[in-house]
Structures are given as C-alpha cells and as structure tokens.
Design a protein around this motif. Sequence first.
Motif, PDB file in Angstrom:
ATOM      1  N   SER A  84     -16.723  23.671   2.921  1.00  0.00           N
ATOM      2  CA  SER A  84     -16.996  22.232   3.041  1.00  0.00           C
ATOM      3  C   SER A  84     -15.689  21.540   3.418  1.00  0.00           C
ATOM      4  CB  SER A  84     -17.538  21.666   1.726  1.00  0.00           C
ATOM      5  OG  SER A  84     -16.501  21.390   0.841  1.00  0.00           O
ATOM      6  N   SER A  85     -15.808  20.360   3.991  1.00  0.00           N
ATOM      7  CA  SER A  85     -14.611  19.635   4.431  1.00  0.00           C
ATOM      8  C   SER A  85     -13.721  19.253   3.253  1.00  0.00           C
ATOM      9  CB  SER A  85     -15.009  18.395   5.222  1.00  0.00           C
ATOM     10  OG  SER A  85     -15.813  17.558   4.434  1.00  0.00           O
ATOM     11  N   SER A  86     -14.272  19.211   2.061  1.00  0.00           N
ATOM     12  CA  SER A  86     -13.484  18.825   0.877  1.00  0.00           C
ATOM     13  C   SER A  86     -12.634  19.970   0.329  1.00  0.00           C
ATOM     14  CB  SER A  86     -14.417  18.305  -0.219  1.00  0.00           C
ATOM     15  OG  SER A  86     -15.292  19.342  -0.647  1.00  0.00           O
ATOM     16  N   LYS A  87     -12.797  21.170   0.837  1.00  0.00           N
ATOM     17  CA  LYS A  87     -12.046  22.330   0.321  1.00  0.00           C
ATOM     18  C   LYS A  87     -10.582  22.340   0.755  1.00  0.00           C
ATOM     19  CE  LYS A  87     -14.995  24.605  -2.123  1.00  0.00           C
ATOM     20  NZ  LYS A  87     -14.910  24.486  -3.556  1.00  0.00           N
ATOM     21  N   GLY A  88     -10.257  21.618   1.820  1.00  0.00           N
ATOM     22  CA  GLY A  88      -8.870  21.569   2.265  1.00  0.00           C
ATOM     23  C   GLY A  88      -8.387  22.832   2.950  1.00  0.00           C
ATOM     24  N   CYS A  89      -9.303  23.654   3.444  1.00  0.00           N
ATOM     25  CA  CYS A  89      -8.909  24.875   4.144  1.00  0.00           C
ATOM     26  C   CYS A  89      -8.274  24.515   5.487  1.00  0.00           C
ATOM     27  CB  CYS A  89     -10.134  25.766   4.359  1.00  0.00           C
ATOM     28  SG  CYS A  89     -11.360  25.026   5.467  1.00  0.00           S
ATOM     29  N   ARG A  90      -7.643  25.475   6.109  1.00  0.00           N
ATOM     30  CA  ARG A  90      -7.013  25.218   7.408  1.00  0.00           C
ATOM     31  C   ARG A  90      -7.929  25.572   8.578  1.00  0.00           C
ATOM     32  NH1 ARG A  90      -4.707  29.839   9.605  1.00  0.00           N
ATOM     33  NH2 ARG A  90      -3.239  28.617  10.823  1.00  0.00           N
ATOM     34  N   CYS A  91      -9.156  26.037   8.249  1.00  0.00           N
ATOM     35  CA  CYS A  91     -10.055  26.438   9.336  1.00  0.00           C
ATOM     36  C   CYS A  91     -11.129  25.407   9.648  1.00  0.00           C
ATOM     37  CB  CYS A  91     -10.693  27.794   9.037  1.00  0.00           C
ATOM     38  SG  CYS A  91     -11.669  27.929   7.535  1.00  0.00           S
ATOM     39  N   HIS A  92     -11.331  24.416   8.808  1.00  0.00           N
ATOM     40  CA  HIS A  92     -12.384  23.421   9.042  1.00  0.00           C
ATOM     41  C   HIS A  92     -11.920  22.418  10.098  1.00  0.00           C
ATOM     42  CE1 HIS A  92     -16.132  21.529   7.597  1.00  0.00           C
ATOM     43  NE2 HIS A  92     -15.560  20.410   8.011  1.00  0.00           N
ATOM     44  N   LYS A  93     -12.616  22.420  11.244  1.00  0.00           N
ATOM     45  CA  LYS A  93     -12.262  21.442  12.275  1.00  0.00           C
ATOM     46  C   LYS A  93     -12.352  20.046  11.663  1.00  0.00           C
ATOM     47  CE  LYS A  93     -15.629  22.803  14.927  1.00  0.00           C
ATOM     48  NZ  LYS A  93     -16.637  22.805  15.994  1.00  0.00           N
ATOM     49  N   PRO A  94     -11.402  19.182  11.902  1.00  0.00           N
ATOM     50  CA  PRO A  94     -10.465  19.127  13.022  1.00  0.00           C
ATOM     51  C   PRO A  94      -9.175  19.932  12.847  1.00  0.00           C
ATOM     52  CG  PRO A  94     -10.195  17.155  11.722  1.00  0.00           C
ATOM     53  CD  PRO A  94     -11.339  17.942  11.107  1.00  0.00           C
ATOM     54  N   LYS A  95      -8.989  20.601  11.729  1.00  0.00           N
ATOM     55  CA  LYS A  95      -7.796  21.442  11.613  1.00  0.00           C
ATOM     56  C   LYS A  95      -7.925  22.590  12.611  1.00  0.00           C
ATOM     57  CE  LYS A  95      -6.802  20.100   6.935  1.00  0.00           C
ATOM     58  NZ  LYS A  95      -6.989  20.438   5.541  1.00  0.00           N
ATOM     59  N   PRO A  96      -6.813  23.058  13.144  1.00  0.00           N
ATOM     60  CA  PRO A  96      -6.863  24.036  14.230  1.00  0.00           C
ATOM     61  C   PRO A  96      -6.840  25.508  13.797  1.00  0.00           C
ATOM     62  CG  PRO A  96      -4.637  23.234  13.983  1.00  0.00           C
ATOM     63  CD  PRO A  96      -5.472  22.474  12.979  1.00  0.00           C
ATOM     64  N   GLY A  97      -7.095  25.782  12.536  1.00  0.00           N
ATOM     65  CA  GLY A  97      -6.979  27.153  12.041  1.00  0.00           C
ATOM     66  C   GLY A  97      -7.831  28.179  12.761  1.00  0.00           C
ATOM     67  N   LEU A  98      -9.061  27.825  13.101  1.00  0.00           N
ATOM     68  CA  LEU A  98      -9.927  28.776  13.811  1.00  0.00           C
ATOM     69  C   LEU A  98      -9.372  29.100  15.193  1.00  0.00           C
ATOM     70  CD1 LEU A  98     -13.480  27.346  12.957  1.00  0.00           C
ATOM     71  CD2 LEU A  98     -12.385  29.367  11.962  1.00  0.00           C
ATOM     72  N   LEU A  99      -8.866  28.090  15.875  1.00  0.00           N
ATOM     73  CA  LEU A  99      -8.267  28.305  17.199  1.00  0.00           C
ATOM     74  C   LEU A  99      -7.011  29.157  17.089  1.00  0.00           C
ATOM     75  CD1 LEU A  99      -8.823  24.692  18.514  1.00  0.00           C
ATOM     76  CD2 LEU A  99      -9.892  26.761  19.440  1.00  0.00           C
ATOM     77  N   GLN A 100      -6.207  28.903  16.076  1.00  0.00           N
ATOM     78  CA  GLN A 100      -4.990  29.695  15.874  1.00  0.00           C
ATOM     79  C   GLN A 100      -5.336  31.140  15.512  1.00  0.00           C
ATOM     80  OE1 GLN A 100      -3.411  26.982  12.982  1.00  0.00           O
ATOM     81  NE2 GLN A 100      -2.147  25.915  14.491  1.00  0.00           N
ATOM     82  N   GLU A 101      -6.391  31.323  14.727  1.00  0.00           N
ATOM     83  CA  GLU A 101      -6.845  32.678  14.388  1.00  0.00           C
ATOM     84  C   GLU A 101      -7.259  33.433  15.652  1.00  0.00           C
ATOM     85  OE1 GLU A 101     -10.653  34.801  12.203  1.00  0.00           O
ATOM     86  OE2 GLU A 101     -10.173  32.741  11.652  1.00  0.00           O
ATOM     87  N   ALA A 102      -8.002  32.768  16.524  1.00  0.00           N
ATOM     88  CA  ALA A 102      -8.436  33.392  17.780  1.00  0.00           C
ATOM     89  C   ALA A 102      -7.240  33.732  18.665  1.00  0.00           C
ATOM     90  CB  ALA A 102      -9.400  32.464  18.518  1.00  0.00           C
ATOM     91  N   ALA A 103      -6.280  32.819  18.734  1.00  0.00           N
ATOM     92  CA  ALA A 103      -5.083  33.060  19.550  1.00  0.00           C
ATOM     93  C   ALA A 103      -4.329  34.273  19.050  1.00  0.00           C
ATOM     94  CB  ALA A 103      -4.188  31.822  19.546  1.00  0.00           C
ATOM     95  N   SER A 104      -4.210  34.376  17.753  1.00  0.00           N
ATOM     96  CA  SER A 104      -3.513  35.523  17.156  1.00  0.00           C
ATOM     97  C   SER A 104      -4.282  36.825  17.411  1.00  0.00           C
ATOM     98  CB  SER A 104      -3.341  35.281  15.656  1.00  0.00           C
ATOM     99  OG  SER A 104      -2.762  36.389  15.045  1.00  0.00           O
ATOM    100  N   LYS A 105      -5.588  36.787  17.213  1.00  0.00           N
ATOM    101  CA  LYS A 105      -6.426  37.983  17.369  1.00  0.00           C
ATOM    102  C   LYS A 105      -6.456  38.484  18.811  1.00  0.00           C
ATOM    103  CE  LYS A 105     -11.056  39.694  16.258  1.00  0.00           C
ATOM    104  NZ  LYS A 105     -12.337  39.370  15.591  1.00  0.00           N
ATOM    105  N   TYR A 106      -6.494  37.557  19.781  1.00  0.00           N
ATOM    106  CA  TYR A 106      -6.674  37.937  21.177  1.00  0.00           C
ATOM    107  C   TYR A 106      -5.465  37.668  22.073  1.00  0.00           C
ATOM    108  CZ  TYR A 106     -11.490  38.762  19.933  1.00  0.00           C
ATOM    109  OH  TYR A 106     -12.636  39.249  19.338  1.00  0.00           O
ATOM    110  N   GLY A 107      -4.344  37.228  21.509  1.00  0.00           N
ATOM    111  CA  GLY A 107      -3.149  36.978  22.301  1.00  0.00           C
ATOM    112  C   GLY A 107      -3.333  35.851  23.304  1.00  0.00           C
ATOM    113  N   LEU A 108      -4.046  34.810  22.910  1.00  0.00           N
ATOM    114  CA  LEU A 108      -4.345  33.702  23.820  1.00  0.00           C
ATOM    115  C   LEU A 108      -3.235  32.662  23.843  1.00  0.00           C
ATOM    116  CD1 LEU A 108      -8.033  33.018  22.699  1.00  0.00           C
ATOM    117  CD2 LEU A 108      -7.295  34.254  24.755  1.00  0.00           C
ATOM    118  N   ASP A 109      -3.022  32.100  25.011  1.00  0.00           N
ATOM    119  CA  ASP A 109      -2.208  30.904  25.157  1.00  0.00           C
ATOM    120  C   ASP A 109      -3.198  29.749  25.053  1.00  0.00           C
ATOM    121  OD1 ASP A 109      -0.823  28.659  26.013  1.00  0.00           O
ATOM    122  OD2 ASP A 109      -0.029  29.611  27.821  1.00  0.00           O
TER     123      ASP A 109
END
Length: 174
Positions: A84-109
């Motif tokens: 939930s958005s109230s959890k303060g995780c780094r993956c809940h959009k608008p935070k960019p955690g999911l995008l950063q995870e994908a970049a790390s996993k696949y070597g994306l720019d």
Amino acid sequence: MKDIEAVFIDRDGTIGGTGHFIHPDDFVPYSFSPSALLLLKENDVKIYALTNQHRISKGEASLSDFRDEFSSMGFDDSFICPHSSSKGCRCHKPKPGLLQEAASKYGLDLAKTVVIGDVGSTDMLAADAVGAIKILVLTGWGKGSMRDYRHTWSGVEPDFIAENLLDAVEWILE
C-alpha cells in the motif's frame, strides 16, 4: 524508431480496465492493446509491466496471478509493487524503485526507456525521477490526470500525450 532499450507499461487504465483494481482473472485489455504490444515485440523492443497492486498485500490477488497475466500478454518481465502507498516502500510509484530494479536486472540505461501510463502523479513522476521518456495516455485516469489532478504533478511535462496505448507505441516507433 527512437533509440529505446525498453518500454514500461502501466496496467490499470493503460492496458485495459477502468483504472480501478480488477483481478487478473477478470481483467480485459482494451481492443487495441494486444496490437500495441505485438508491434513492440515485432520491433524487438523489450516490454515490461510496471504496476502498483496493493490489493496483493490485502490477499485479494497474488503476485503470481499478475505475473502469469503479464506473461500471457507477451511481456518480457513484470515489476509489481504489492504494498500500500502508506508502507513507505521504495517500489510504490511514484517512487522509482521498480524502474531501478529493472535497470539493475537488465543493465538498462533508464534515459533510453519509455514509461507509458495514465496517471501523472505516479507513472509520470516515477519516469521523471529516472530520466525516462514519459508518455501519458488519455485512457483510464489519463484525462482526469491532465485536467483535475494536474496540480499533483505540475512540475513534470509528458514527452507525449497519447490517445491510447496504440497511439503511444506508434509514436515510439516513428
């Protein structure tokens, strides 16, 4: 075609549905969405689902329900925040955690990726945080995001405003 390494696509309101939660068993893509996804695949563009699904944390669906759904649509991978958005995780959009995870996993720019979504205050802000190309679709919450909720993401401009997912994909591929 623009120099794109991958396209991240939001689910609810972008691929189909109403913008509200719909269980993967009952989710229906818009009529143009399969064609849009196929166009990307035919042009060798990696496609990743990018979605907040806090109903997972409430036990209303499972992570595997969503992963199976995205796999059946032809996505190369899916990045899903189950919190939930109230959890303060780094993956809940608008935070960019999911995008950063994908970049790390696949070597994306991430500057060479596109985020397509219908909500400015989540999808566009997450894309902006990592320098991705931002496409707002007017399906789902898109029109309201531009009109009624523009103040919630006023510091960010989409790179393109698309009628729908197919319009967004055609813009990427031109």
